[in-house]
Enzyme design. Sequence first.
Site, short mmCIF file in Angstrom:
data_model
loop_
_atom_site.label_atom_id
_atom_site.label_comp_id
_atom_site.label_asym_id
_atom_site.label_seq_id
_atom_site.Cartn_x
_atom_site.Cartn_y
_atom_site.Cartn_z
N SER A 5 1.77 21.13 27.37
CA SER A 5 2.16 20.08 28.31
C SER A 5 1.52 20.36 29.66
O SER A 5 1.10 21.49 29.94
CB SER A 5 3.69 20.07 28.46
OG SER A 5 4.11 19.24 29.54
N TYR A 60 11.73 24.34 30.42
CA TYR A 60 10.67 23.64 29.69
C TYR A 60 9.30 24.16 30.12
O TYR A 60 8.43 24.44 29.29
CB TYR A 60 10.78 22.14 29.96
CG TYR A 60 9.83 21.27 29.17
CD1 TYR A 60 10.05 21.03 27.81
CD2 TYR A 60 8.72 20.69 29.76
CE1 TYR A 60 9.19 20.24 27.08
CE2 TYR A 60 7.85 19.89 29.03
CZ TYR A 60 8.09 19.66 27.69
OH TYR A 60 7.23 18.87 26.96
#
Length: 309
Positions: free
Chosen positions: A177, A190
Amino acid sequence: MALKPKAAKKLLIFLGKSVLALVEAVVFAIIPKPRKNVAGEIVLITGAGSGLGRLLALKFAQLGSVLVLWDISQESNEETCKMAVEAGATRVYAYTCDCSRKEEIYRVANQVKKEVGDVSILINNAGIVTGGKFMDCPDELIEKSLDVNFKSHIWTYKAFLPAMIANNRGHLVCISSSAGLFGMNGLADYCASKFAAYGFAESIFLESFTKGQNGIKTTIVCPFFIKTGMFDGCTTGCPSLLPILEPEYAVRKIVDAILQENMYLYMPKFIYFIVFLKSFLPLKLGLLLGEYLGAFNLMDGFTGAKKKN
């Protein structure tokens, strides 16, 4: 101080290879790399029951690949399986697997090897996002983020990499990501998991490369937020530079990167510029850039923990 002959030789070799690598990068930036044929290749996709994983499965179905679909939801995974058959896949295998559990990954992986064969393209896509301030996030959710987003990559590599090494052939795909490239407000766990996944994939590539296992390819994907439902409610302060990505666009770019055996894929392209700036900008200027792009309030409208495992 003058370099010794051995050191000078190594420097010249390094410079020569660097120039060749730069020339190659420029050439392939203008002329796309030829695509490899993945018909008949065994492609395993984690988190295949919905979102990006489902779309990737449908794309590889159209390319004639043998599909191995993993998801924690049996119902969603079987739906993807049906859709893949309708899209043209002749062999599709759906397995229920909780990617947060090492023992389950190993168990299902052994089942795959017995029933389907050696996986040649491994796409680690399963993920979860909690979207809470660090001190407000329960310990069990933080552990779950690390287990699914990062540790599952370790266990799937342990399971499927030996066959790739034996054959000196395979492709490891890490869906990381943009949150694995720079920290984001409200995404501490995250970001940690995606940074770890990125570093792990890069390290395994280097380990394979130094052992001469050049037939094993790696692709690391770092997209900005994608409209898969995982980040519902999130907004971007600068949609012209950092848009929330359409899933179909993201999948098309990911599959292209895999077929062209590209090492890195950042989406949108502005991410490359941000990473470049991060390498030399003072912290204060970096914070100003983040404020301008709305990077500090991306999660303001987020509605709760979502997963694509």
